[in-house]
Design a protein around this motif. Structure first.
Motif, PDB file in Angstrom:
ATOM      1  N   MET A   1       5.987  -5.094   6.672  1.00 60.35           N
ATOM      2  CA  MET A   1       6.373  -4.692   5.322  1.00 60.35           C
ATOM      3  C   MET A   1       6.358  -3.173   5.209  1.00 60.35           C
ATOM      4  O   MET A   1       5.481  -2.506   5.759  1.00 60.35           O
ATOM      5  N   LYS A   2       7.323  -2.628   4.497  1.00 64.21           N
ATOM      6  CA  LYS A   2       7.327  -1.213   4.174  1.00 64.21           C
ATOM      7  C   LYS A   2       6.855  -1.032   2.734  1.00 64.21           C
ATOM      8  O   LYS A   2       7.169  -1.838   1.866  1.00 64.21           O
ATOM      9  N   LEU A   3       6.098   0.019   2.512  1.00 56.91           N
ATOM     10  CA  LEU A   3       5.670   0.320   1.155  1.00 56.91           C
ATOM     11  C   LEU A   3       5.935   1.787   0.854  1.00 56.91           C
ATOM     12  O   LEU A   3       6.138   2.598   1.757  1.00 56.91           O
ATOM     13  N   PHE A   4       5.970   2.083  -0.422  1.00 57.51           N
ATOM     14  CA  PHE A   4       6.196   3.456  -0.865  1.00 57.51           C
ATOM     15  C   PHE A   4       4.833   4.078  -1.130  1.00 57.51           C
ATOM     16  O   PHE A   4       4.061   3.578  -1.947  1.00 57.51           O
ATOM     17  N   LEU A   5       4.529   5.161  -0.438  1.00 57.41           N
ATOM     18  CA  LEU A   5       3.244   5.824  -0.590  1.00 57.41           C
ATOM     19  C   LEU A   5       3.476   7.318  -0.797  1.00 57.41           C
ATOM     20  O   LEU A   5       4.068   7.977   0.065  1.00 57.41           O
ATOM     21  N   GLY A   6       3.053   7.812  -1.935  1.00 56.50           N
ATOM     22  CA  GLY A   6       3.236   9.238  -2.223  1.00 56.50           C
ATOM     23  C   GLY A   6       4.665   9.560  -2.601  1.00 56.50           C
ATOM     24  O   GLY A   6       5.069   9.376  -3.749  1.00 56.50           O
ATOM     25  N   THR A   7       5.437   9.991  -1.609  1.00 52.07           N
ATOM     26  CA  THR A   7       6.829  10.385  -1.870  1.00 52.07           C
ATOM     27  C   THR A   7       7.821   9.716  -0.941  1.00 52.07           C
ATOM     28  O   THR A   7       9.009  10.041  -0.980  1.00 52.07           O
ATOM     29  N   LEU A   9       8.781   6.113   1.937  1.00 54.85           N
ATOM     30  CA  LEU A   9       8.498   4.803   2.487  1.00 54.85           C
ATOM     31  C   LEU A   9       7.746   4.943   3.799  1.00 54.85           C
ATOM     32  O   LEU A   9       8.056   5.815   4.625  1.00 54.85           O
ATOM     33  N   VAL A  10       6.751   4.085   4.005  1.00 57.40           N
ATOM     34  CA  VAL A  10       6.001   4.068   5.258  1.00 57.40           C
ATOM     35  C   VAL A  10       5.791   2.617   5.678  1.00 57.40           C
ATOM     36  O   VAL A  10       5.859   1.700   4.858  1.00 57.40           O
ATOM     37  N   GLU A  11       5.525   2.419   6.952  1.00 55.49           N
ATOM     38  CA  GLU A  11       5.175   1.093   7.428  1.00 55.49           C
ATOM     39  C   GLU A  11       3.765   0.731   6.951  1.00 55.49           C
ATOM     40  O   GLU A  11       2.894   1.607   6.832  1.00 55.49           O
ATOM     41  N   ALA A  77      14.183  -1.732   1.159  1.00 54.34           N
ATOM     42  CA  ALA A  77      13.574  -1.609   2.484  1.00 54.34           C
ATOM     43  C   ALA A  77      12.965  -2.919   2.955  1.00 54.34           C
ATOM     44  O   ALA A  77      12.845  -3.164   4.162  1.00 54.34           O
ATOM     45  N   ASN A  78      12.592  -3.768   2.009  1.00 56.63           N
ATOM     46  CA  ASN A  78      11.992  -5.061   2.355  1.00 56.63           C
ATOM     47  C   ASN A  78      12.951  -6.227   2.153  1.00 56.63           C
ATOM     48  O   ASN A  78      12.521  -7.392   2.188  1.00 56.63           O
ATOM     49  N   ALA A  79      14.244  -5.911   1.956  1.00 53.09           N
ATOM     50  CA  ALA A  79      15.271  -6.939   1.736  1.00 53.09           C
ATOM     51  C   ALA A  79      14.829  -7.928   0.663  1.00 53.09           C
ATOM     52  O   ALA A  79      15.013  -9.144   0.789  1.00 53.09           O
ATOM     53  N   LEU A  80      14.260  -7.386  -0.405  1.00 57.12           N
ATOM     54  CA  LEU A  80      13.692  -8.213  -1.464  1.00 57.12           C
ATOM     55  C   LEU A  80      14.735  -8.444  -2.545  1.00 57.12           C
ATOM     56  O   LEU A  80      15.067  -7.542  -3.307  1.00 57.12           O
ATOM     57  N   THR A  81      15.258  -9.658  -2.607  1.00 54.35           N
ATOM     58  CA  THR A  81      16.189 -10.002  -3.681  1.00 54.35           C
ATOM     59  C   THR A  81      15.549 -10.892  -4.732  1.00 54.35           C
ATOM     60  O   THR A  81      15.954 -10.892  -5.888  1.00 54.35           O
ATOM     61  N   GLU A  82      14.535 -11.664  -4.334  1.00 54.43           N
ATOM     62  CA  GLU A  82      13.754 -12.488  -5.257  1.00 54.43           C
ATOM     63  C   GLU A  82      12.280 -12.256  -4.920  1.00 54.43           C
ATOM     64  O   GLU A  82      11.818 -12.667  -3.861  1.00 54.43           O
ATOM     65  N   GLY A  83      11.580 -11.572  -5.796  1.00 49.90           N
ATOM     66  CA  GLY A  83      10.200 -11.284  -5.460  1.00 49.90           C
ATOM     67  C   GLY A  83       9.489 -10.454  -6.499  1.00 49.90           C
ATOM     68  O   GLY A  83       9.861 -10.454  -7.683  1.00 49.90           O
ATOM     69  N   VAL A  84       8.474  -9.736  -6.043  1.00 49.61           N
ATOM     70  CA  VAL A  84       7.591  -8.993  -6.931  1.00 49.61           C
ATOM     71  C   VAL A  84       7.329  -7.614  -6.344  1.00 49.61           C
ATOM     72  O   VAL A  84       7.063  -7.486  -5.143  1.00 49.61           O
ATOM     73  N   LEU A  85       7.408  -6.597  -7.187  1.00 45.77           N
ATOM     74  CA  LEU A  85       6.970  -5.250  -6.834  1.00 45.77           C
ATOM     75  C   LEU A  85       5.707  -4.934  -7.624  1.00 45.77           C
ATOM     76  O   LEU A  85       5.593  -5.305  -8.784  1.00 45.77           O
ATOM     77  N   ARG A  86       4.791  -4.245  -6.985  1.00 43.69           N
ATOM     78  CA  ARG A  86       3.612  -3.753  -7.702  1.00 43.69           C
ATOM     79  C   ARG A  86       3.556  -2.242  -7.545  1.00 43.69           C
ATOM     80  O   ARG A  86       3.536  -1.728  -6.425  1.00 43.69           O
ATOM     81  N   LEU A  87       3.534  -1.555  -8.673  1.00 39.66           N
ATOM     82  CA  LEU A  87       3.401  -0.106  -8.698  1.00 39.66           C
ATOM     83  C   LEU A  87       1.968   0.223  -9.112  1.00 39.66           C
ATOM     84  O   LEU A  87       1.512  -0.209 -10.167  1.00 39.66           O
ATOM     85  N   THR A  88       1.268   0.966  -8.260  1.00 41.84           N
ATOM     86  CA  THR A  88      -0.099   1.380  -8.542  1.00 41.84           C
ATOM     87  C   THR A  88      -0.155   2.897  -8.592  1.00 41.84           C
ATOM     88  O   THR A  88       0.354   3.569  -7.682  1.00 41.84           O
ATOM     89  N   LEU A 108       0.451   7.430  -5.596  1.00 42.45           N
ATOM     90  CA  LEU A 108       1.409   6.393  -5.969  1.00 42.45           C
ATOM     91  C   LEU A 108       1.598   5.439  -4.798  1.00 42.45           C
ATOM     92  O   LEU A 108       1.830   5.875  -3.666  1.00 42.45           O
ATOM     93  N   VAL A 109       1.493   4.141  -5.081  1.00 49.49           N
ATOM     94  CA  VAL A 109       1.753   3.114  -4.073  1.00 49.49           C
ATOM     95  C   VAL A 109       2.640   2.043  -4.709  1.00 49.49           C
ATOM     96  O   VAL A 109       2.354   1.579  -5.811  1.00 49.49           O
ATOM     97  N   ILE A 110       3.709   1.661  -4.014  1.00 46.28           N
ATOM     98  CA  ILE A 110       4.551   0.549  -4.451  1.00 46.28           C
ATOM     99  C   ILE A 110       4.644  -0.441  -3.304  1.00 46.28           C
ATOM    100  O   ILE A 110       5.025  -0.076  -2.186  1.00 46.28           O
ATOM    101  N   THR A 111       4.270  -1.679  -3.566  1.00 47.36           N
ATOM    102  CA  THR A 111       4.321  -2.730  -2.552  1.00 47.36           C
ATOM    103  C   THR A 111       5.279  -3.839  -2.997  1.00 47.36           C
ATOM    104  O   THR A 111       5.589  -3.971  -4.181  1.00 47.36           O
ATOM    105  N   ALA A 112       5.728  -4.611  -2.010  1.00 42.21           N
ATOM    106  CA  ALA A 112       6.659  -5.705  -2.263  1.00 42.21           C
ATOM    107  C   ALA A 112       6.069  -7.015  -1.753  1.00 42.21           C
ATOM    108  O   ALA A 112       5.325  -7.035  -0.770  1.00 42.21           O
TER     109      ALA A 112
END
Length: 263
Positions: A1-7, A9-11, A77-88, A108-112
């Motif tokens: 999974m890739k997540l958004f951290l800071g500024t 996308l990272v693994e 980045a996660n090929a998410l068409t049906e799912g959930v994002l969490r922004l922290t 900032l962290v965003i996960t899928a």
């Protein structure tokens, strides 16, 4: 999974957050859970507006980047068409002590994640272990500190229920550990007002726009309900029983699901 951290996308395996981050040490931060449907982030602007309002309450600066673009990039980045994002969003690293640093650098962290299966109708109990503080400014904020909800949910599990209904300190109905509450009483769809310690839910606003009315509710008012359902960013969930009393209907929730995208 890739997540958004800071500024960027990272693994997942490369993601690092400091052990001195105030989100970890003090629960000093906010989060938003967003539904992705058909590749679109539902009610994105409403979620970001609530995040901004919560940040203002906490005196927490928002990152100087396009949050909508960051959400979209994480989904793509996660090929998410049906799912959930969490922004922290946390206040970031800080020294020991409660007082925040004068110039915080937020994290900032965003996960899928995939969309979880639709849950069955809920069984509720009224929490005995904790209450919502309607006078606290944090009642209106989706804070990282979720301990009241955790205590209530643990109690529900011990009592064989799926979730717990929280009252406020004036014995009025507020919400459950994770959702806003609606009830059909004598043909009228009602929900507790924000002043009773209710989080301003994004899906709650969508249901209100369909004609629901706000009014304070005592627990005994719910004894007269023909239907109770819960609302969250992931949709509407009917309630099968409250404190062992079977609810006879789920018709209004079914109608609203057909009217509201993602409900």
């Amino acid at each position: 999974m890739k997540l958004f951290l800071g500024t960027a996308l990272v693994e997942e395996d490369d993601a690092r957050v400091s052990p001195f981050d105030r989100g970890f040490t003090l629960g000093d931060g906010l989060f938003e859970t967003l539904r992705v449907k058909g590749g679109d982030v539902l009610r994105r602007e409403a979620h970001l507006a609530r995040l901004a309002a919560g940040a203002e309450v906490l005196g927490l600066p928002l990152p100087a980047l396009d949050l909508a673009a960051a959400l979209a990039a994480t989904a793509t980045a996660n090929a998410l068409t049906e799912g959930v994002l969490r922004l922290t969003l946390t206040r970031g690293v800080g020294p020991r002590g409660v007082l925040p640093p004068a110039e915080p650098k937020p994290t900032l962290v965003i996960t899928a994640a995939p969309l979880p299966p639709a849950p069955p109708p809920a069984r509720l109990v009224v929490a005995r272990c904790t209450r919502r503080n309607a006078r606290s400014p944090l009642a209106q904020v989706k804070s990282l500190n979720y301990l009241d909800g955790i205590l209530a949910r643990q109690e529900a599990a011990r009592r064989g229920a799926d979730d717990a209904l929280l009252l406020n300190t004036s014995d009025r109905v507020a919400e459950t550990s994770i959702a806003n509450v609606f009830a059909v009483i004598r043909g009228e769809l009602v929900t507790p007002p924000l002043a009773d310690g209710v989080l301003p839910g994004v899906m709650r606003a969508a249901v209100l726009a369909q004609g629901a009315r706000e009014r304070s509710l005592a627990p005994e008012d719910l004894d007269q309900a023909d239907e109770i359902f819960l609302s969250s960013a992931l949709g509407l969930r009917s309630v099968a029983d409250l404190e062992g009393r079977t609810l006879p209907s789920a018709a209004v929730a079914a109608r609203l699901r057909a009217l509201i995208a993602g409900a």
